[in-house]
Design a protein around this motif. Sequence first.
Motif, PDB file in Angstrom:
ATOM      1  N   LYS A 109     -15.667 -27.745  15.036  1.00  0.00           N
ATOM      2  CA  LYS A 109     -15.173 -28.899  14.285  1.00  0.00           C
ATOM      3  C   LYS A 109     -15.927 -30.140  14.751  1.00  0.00           C
ATOM      4  CE  LYS A 109     -10.524 -26.871  14.188  1.00  0.00           C
ATOM      5  NZ  LYS A 109      -9.111 -27.042  14.618  1.00  0.00           N
ATOM      6  N   LEU A 151     -23.183 -19.120  14.854  1.00  0.00           N
ATOM      7  CA  LEU A 151     -21.759 -18.830  14.747  1.00  0.00           C
ATOM      8  C   LEU A 151     -20.920 -19.928  15.383  1.00  0.00           C
ATOM      9  CD1 LEU A 151     -21.532 -14.992  15.509  1.00  0.00           C
ATOM     10  CD2 LEU A 151     -21.496 -16.142  13.287  1.00  0.00           C
ATOM     11  N   ASP A 190     -13.635 -30.725  20.526  1.00  0.00           N
ATOM     12  CA  ASP A 190     -14.088 -29.389  20.144  1.00  0.00           C
ATOM     13  C   ASP A 190     -15.521 -29.167  20.619  1.00  0.00           C
ATOM     14  OD1 ASP A 190     -13.331 -26.975  18.254  1.00  0.00           O
ATOM     15  OD2 ASP A 190     -15.428 -27.452  17.864  1.00  0.00           O
ATOM     16  N   ARG A 245     -18.701 -24.093  22.433  1.00  0.00           N
ATOM     17  CA  ARG A 245     -18.447 -22.768  21.871  1.00  0.00           C
ATOM     18  C   ARG A 245     -19.716 -21.908  21.915  1.00  0.00           C
ATOM     19  NH1 ARG A 245     -15.733 -24.459  18.300  1.00  0.00           N
ATOM     20  NH2 ARG A 245     -13.631 -23.867  18.910  1.00  0.00           N
ATOM     21  N   SER A 246     -20.835 -22.470  21.497  1.00  0.00           N
ATOM     22  CA  SER A 246     -22.101 -21.722  21.566  1.00  0.00           C
ATOM     23  C   SER A 246     -22.488 -21.441  23.013  1.00  0.00           C
ATOM     24  CB  SER A 246     -23.217 -22.507  20.888  1.00  0.00           C
ATOM     25  OG  SER A 246     -23.051 -22.527  19.498  1.00  0.00           O
ATOM     26  N   ARG A 301     -20.801 -22.847  12.995  1.00  0.00           N
ATOM     27  CA  ARG A 301     -19.944 -22.610  11.830  1.00  0.00           C
ATOM     28  C   ARG A 301     -18.462 -22.715  12.177  1.00  0.00           C
ATOM     29  NH1 ARG A 301     -21.714 -19.795   7.348  1.00  0.00           N
ATOM     30  NH2 ARG A 301     -19.536 -20.094   6.708  1.00  0.00           N
ATOM     31  N   LYS A 302     -18.100 -22.266  13.375  1.00  0.00           N
ATOM     32  CA  LYS A 302     -16.688 -22.251  13.755  1.00  0.00           C
ATOM     33  C   LYS A 302     -16.221 -23.598  14.301  1.00  0.00           C
ATOM     34  CE  LYS A 302     -13.313 -19.481  16.344  1.00  0.00           C
ATOM     35  NZ  LYS A 302     -12.510 -19.174  15.151  1.00  0.00           N
ATOM     36  N   TRP A 330     -20.211 -18.591  24.323  1.00  0.00           N
ATOM     37  CA  TRP A 330     -20.520 -17.293  23.727  1.00  0.00           C
ATOM     38  C   TRP A 330     -21.847 -16.743  24.235  1.00  0.00           C
ATOM     39  CZ3 TRP A 330     -18.948 -18.149  17.867  1.00  0.00           C
ATOM     40  CH2 TRP A 330     -17.546 -18.228  17.787  1.00  0.00           C
TER      41      TRP A 330
END
Length: 596
Positions: free
Chosen positions: A41, A35, A46, A201-202, A38-39, A205
């Motif tokens: 950039k 996820l 990012d 991001r990963s 995928r989200k 999360w």
Amino acid sequence: MKAFVVMGAHEVAGGYLPHLLLGAYMVLLVWLCYLGYRKGKSTEEDYYLAGRGQGLLVSALTIMATMFSSAALLGIPGTVYRDGLAFVPFAMNLTVGGLGIYFLGTRMNRLGKARGYVTPADMIGEYYGGTSIRILAVSTGVLYVLPYVIMQIKAGGYLAERLFPDAPPIHVLGREFDMFDTGVWVLSLLTMAYVLVGGMRSVAWTDVVQGFLLLTGMLVAGLATVLYFQSQGGFFRAVSTLPPEALTMPGATGKWNPWMIFSICTIVALGAVIQPGQWMRFYAARSVKTLRQCALIFAVVLPTCFIFGIMVVALGARVEFPPAWKAPVDELQAAEAWHGDGDYAEGARVRYADGLFEAKGKVSSGQVFEPESWNPVQKLFPHEALGPEPSDTDKAVIVMTQLAVPEVFGAVFGSIVVTIILVAVLAASMSTADSNLHALSAVLTRDVYDRYVSPDASERQKTWFGRAVIVVATICSVALVEFSNESSGFNPLKLITQLMLLALSFCSQLLPVAIDVLFLNKGTQAGAVAGLSTGIAIVVLLNFFPEYSLGVTSVLHLCAVGVLANALVFILVSRFTRKVPGDRVEQFRRIIRGER
């Protein structure tokens, strides 16, 4: 040796309970990694800061998960197990850390958003100017990250040994891997994979999941320990039966005097919140308000879980599995046997009646061994249920949890709870390993490759260089852990708490310059370079040669000694060297005040 449930009753899921729960946890991590990919950039900002838009839930849990590493769930309770109540005040460092987030982190957030900072060196380097200060800031990051990643990987090996105690060795490419080796490699490769693919991001999360697991696991383990001792008159009565050395300062090993604890709970605590991974999380938070709320949560939730969770478990382990003072076997075997017709110089060691003794002064021959002329040579060894080595004190939480939880909750449900708690310890290791690998990648890419090696590199090239850093750092860390595990001689990587405090001693050297940039604005480039160089040099020197401190490091922690010397040199040199340009100082002040 006490009999206790080692792992998962055989009637639970056919004996495959650890495999099922651990497999489910790893599948969840892989899904979150996908996820995040995928989200995301394809930009450097990012990949490293997740677009600077992390909200309260993600920011709070990723900051706490990064802070609560294997040191917090294995190393610190191992120290409490060894030294007793003397080390319990260590929990106050978390409250001080919350204050650091509130006052330091919020200002870093404003500067990072306004000026596009990604790493600590971005802010420090731009404020003071010059190459030297940036390289020194990078050095502190690298010197911090490697010991911290190493101790997380070690924890993966410990947990694999406990989760699968009867599993046979695995043979791959002609090499035999026992459960420790398998745990080391699996944790390392899985962590490396989701950091490589999804970036910040990963990482953030997965930290949310890992944060919930570790906070819940700590409290459940503490509750089970308290309930376990009800049949013995209650937890506090059981703790009161500990020997005096475990109930008073400076603890069983004599190390934790009030000044030592104070220096850890202040300087080391503030250094912990400016480690590279945390610093970048301050940049990544959505707003100053988000960070202030995170600071409050951090200062309340973590000390609560620490004191009523793992501290309780560690003290329970001290009661149920008491350590013992013994002569080190290798030193005992190497010493000559005492004989009455010999003369011994001061410091000479002899073996007598299964004990090891060192001469207090010159000892003349005599037919009777006189104990008053000799000092016993002993080390504190853990109970045999933990393991044969002094470093096995790090397993206190694991062993006590495996005893208390099935006893309190029953064999079947208890096995499920034990497995979840051990997965929580694994989560603590992975959450810190991923944050630090990610931070190391950012530091070397942004501050070295991007600035000095290939300034014209594309966003794609920079991202792939950062991923290569993660791969190399992971492999080097695993190699050092394997060397440490097999080494029988000098081994600085044994105790997890020692690794943690050494790592924090390096990153804490950024504290004087951070305070100057964010609050004082009195320092100079030359002063910052001289102070940082002094602090790093002192930490390296006194870590390997503590006798050069003339006893100072037996009173204050090494980290505090380095920071104090750093600050003193910083102040003195800054008084006689060129100041930072006034317009630059004013720009920083306006941003920190929230002015456009």
